[in-house]
Write a protein that holds these residues in place. Sequence first.
Motif, short mmCIF file in Angstrom:
data_model
loop_
_atom_site.label_atom_id
_atom_site.label_comp_id
_atom_site.label_asym_id
_atom_site.label_seq_id
_atom_site.Cartn_x
_atom_site.Cartn_y
_atom_site.Cartn_z
N GLY A 123 1.33 3.62 -3.14
CA GLY A 123 2.67 4.06 -2.98
C GLY A 123 3.58 3.15 -3.71
N ASP A 124 4.68 3.51 -4.05
CA ASP A 124 5.77 2.73 -4.63
C ASP A 124 7.02 2.55 -3.88
N PHE A 125 6.76 2.85 -2.63
CA PHE A 125 7.89 2.33 -1.64
C PHE A 125 7.40 1.89 -0.32
N ASN A 126 8.05 1.03 0.43
CA ASN A 126 7.69 0.39 1.56
C ASN A 126 8.75 0.32 2.63
N ILE A 127 8.84 1.08 3.57
CA ILE A 127 10.01 1.00 4.47
C ILE A 127 10.27 -0.30 5.22
N PHE A 128 9.39 -1.20 5.16
CA PHE A 128 9.64 -2.66 5.49
C PHE A 128 9.99 -3.66 4.40
N GLU A 129 10.65 -3.27 3.23
CA GLU A 129 10.91 -4.03 2.16
C GLU A 129 11.55 -5.27 2.36
N GLY A 130 11.26 -6.22 1.97
CA GLY A 130 12.03 -7.54 2.29
C GLY A 130 12.04 -8.14 3.44
N MET A 131 11.14 -7.45 4.67
CA MET A 131 11.11 -8.00 5.91
C MET A 131 10.22 -9.32 5.76
N THR A 132 10.58 -10.43 6.47
CA THR A 132 9.58 -11.50 6.34
C THR A 132 9.14 -11.67 7.92
N VAL A 133 7.94 -11.64 7.88
CA VAL A 133 7.06 -11.50 9.19
C VAL A 133 6.23 -12.93 9.55
N HIS A 134 6.32 -13.29 10.64
CA HIS A 134 5.20 -14.15 11.17
C HIS A 134 4.10 -13.51 11.38
N GLY A 135 3.03 -14.19 11.32
CA GLY A 135 1.38 -13.65 11.78
C GLY A 135 0.90 -13.13 10.51
N VAL A 136 -0.28 -13.89 9.88
CA VAL A 136 -0.74 -13.28 8.92
C VAL A 136 -2.16 -13.68 9.04
N PRO A 137 -2.88 -12.46 8.33
CA PRO A 137 -4.34 -12.69 8.42
C PRO A 137 -4.92 -13.58 7.39
N GLU A 138 -5.57 -14.74 7.77
CA GLU A 138 -5.95 -15.61 6.49
C GLU A 138 -7.48 -15.21 6.14
N TYR A 139 -8.40 -14.59 7.16
CA TYR A 139 -9.77 -14.24 6.88
C TYR A 139 -9.75 -12.84 7.53
N VAL A 140 -10.38 -11.83 6.94
CA VAL A 140 -10.67 -10.47 7.59
C VAL A 140 -12.13 -10.20 7.31
N LEU A 141 -12.99 -9.89 8.41
CA LEU A 141 -14.32 -9.77 8.41
C LEU A 141 -14.71 -8.31 8.91
#
Length: 546
Positions: A430-448
């Motif tokens: 898609g070309d839209f994100n309802i969270f546009e510009g939100m900075t969030v803590h918590g990032v997946p560094e590896y996903v298995l």
Amino acid sequence: MSNSAAPQSPQNRVYIKNGQVVNHDRSFKADVYIEDEIIKFVGPAADITIPDGVRTIDASGKLIIPGGIDPHTHLQTPFDNAVTVDDFYHGTKAAVAGGTTMIIDFVLPNKNESMIEAYNKWRSWADPKVCCDYGLHIGLSWWSDTVSEEIGILCKDLGINSFKTYMAYKGTYQLNDSELLDVFERIRSLNAVAMVHAENGDIIAKNEKRLLAQGVTGPEGHELSRQEEVEAEAVHRACILAHQVDCPLYVVHVMSKSAGIEIARARQRYSEKYIFGETLASGLGTDGTNYRCQHFDHAAGHVMSPPLRPDKTTPEFLMKLLASDALQTTGSDNCTFTKKQKQLGLGDFTKIPNGINGLEDRMSVVWEKGVHSGLLDPCRFVAVTSTNAAKIFNIYPKKGIIAVGSDADIVIWNPQATRTISKDTHHHAGDFNIFEGMTVHGVPEYVLVRGRICAENGSVHVSRGYGRFVATPLRPPFVYDSIEGKQEPEVEEQNTNVAKKKAELYSYLAAQEPPSTKFALNSTPMSPEAADEAKNPPGGKPSGFW
């Protein structure tokens, strides 16, 4: 299948060391060893000898958590004149990028279409494309003896244990109370799980006509036509209907404070049996003031049902309901449309395709608004993003826990890292994100995903068709044991935070005026002044409609 030992490679043997394992019930230091898609070891490094040629990941300072399970998605789904733009490839790729390793999508048969034919159609769309494992719910758009018979076949032969009913969408999906009772009774007889979209479709249909007649045509009309009490009334009624036939009920996308209170009251009334509630990343991460935006694309981009609520205290309230176990799960309701598709509703808000994104950002939004804000602890985060969904839909402990024998669906989570959400960098189509510009803590560094590293430090490398269909067996113990008196409802009492917040919630409910069961439709037309206010935002939520 051959019994001979297959040659091992770093791709299917992974050792994660120095991390903090976080499950729904406890957190502890441990290393994790994975082989052939399965977790083989969880414990101290001193207790295992790692063979040569294993991919080793140092998780120092990071959390090792179960992969997210999103119990509510709509991928590649036809709605009226539009099809959701995230197909099963783009949607599951976005899921993996955000730390979700399994989805449960909805099969939505057309009225009078065979549910089994619809199921086969969804499988044919999904199987060649999915990048992670998936299950299916079935939507019920009509009721008959044939539907009842097909529900039995789906349960016993095709790996389905959950069926979604609709109290909204009059003329298409909506079932009346008598039909709902029959459906719930049939589902209970099979030890399956009933689901409900709870909004009063009769009220909505009348309100839509009235608003359009008064000249309210923009996206703000969507929320005005289905305000909080329209959701709360239906939640209240659905819980009573299900309880009358002894049927467990999972209420999808609880989006308002008043609807959440109805869930909490029902769980208290029924000793925490029968009723389960889900809220969404969108309801936790943004609000309905966006419908007041003068830019159609922005306002329409937030249109979903039930709608986001203009009350800016709603997201925090919903998060507190998750913290206190009044609500159990978080989904995304990922149902994405392009701006052009949303413009089908220019001049008539009832024609705007309903749906938003959230599959990629759900985990980080819940961490930011829940854990980082101090409302959830990491164990409760795991419960509401993974474990509870696995238990309710009976795929636990295959999914939803870091334990020996479980599928190696694992996320190495950096709680301190941040990222900024944007349509320019997300993996959705898609070309839209309802969270546009939100900075969030918590990032997946590896996903298995079943032991295969599919995302690594922001780089996503997935394979079409790697995911598998996961059957959801009948009679989930988490749901049925307490109903049948075999044990008390399973509650994370060892998590003192949950127990404390539940006590606070029940004290809050006791102090409130008991909810009215009289939800009368106001027949007074909207005043010209109120209609003018609705058509000319900003300036707050219009009054006078109810």
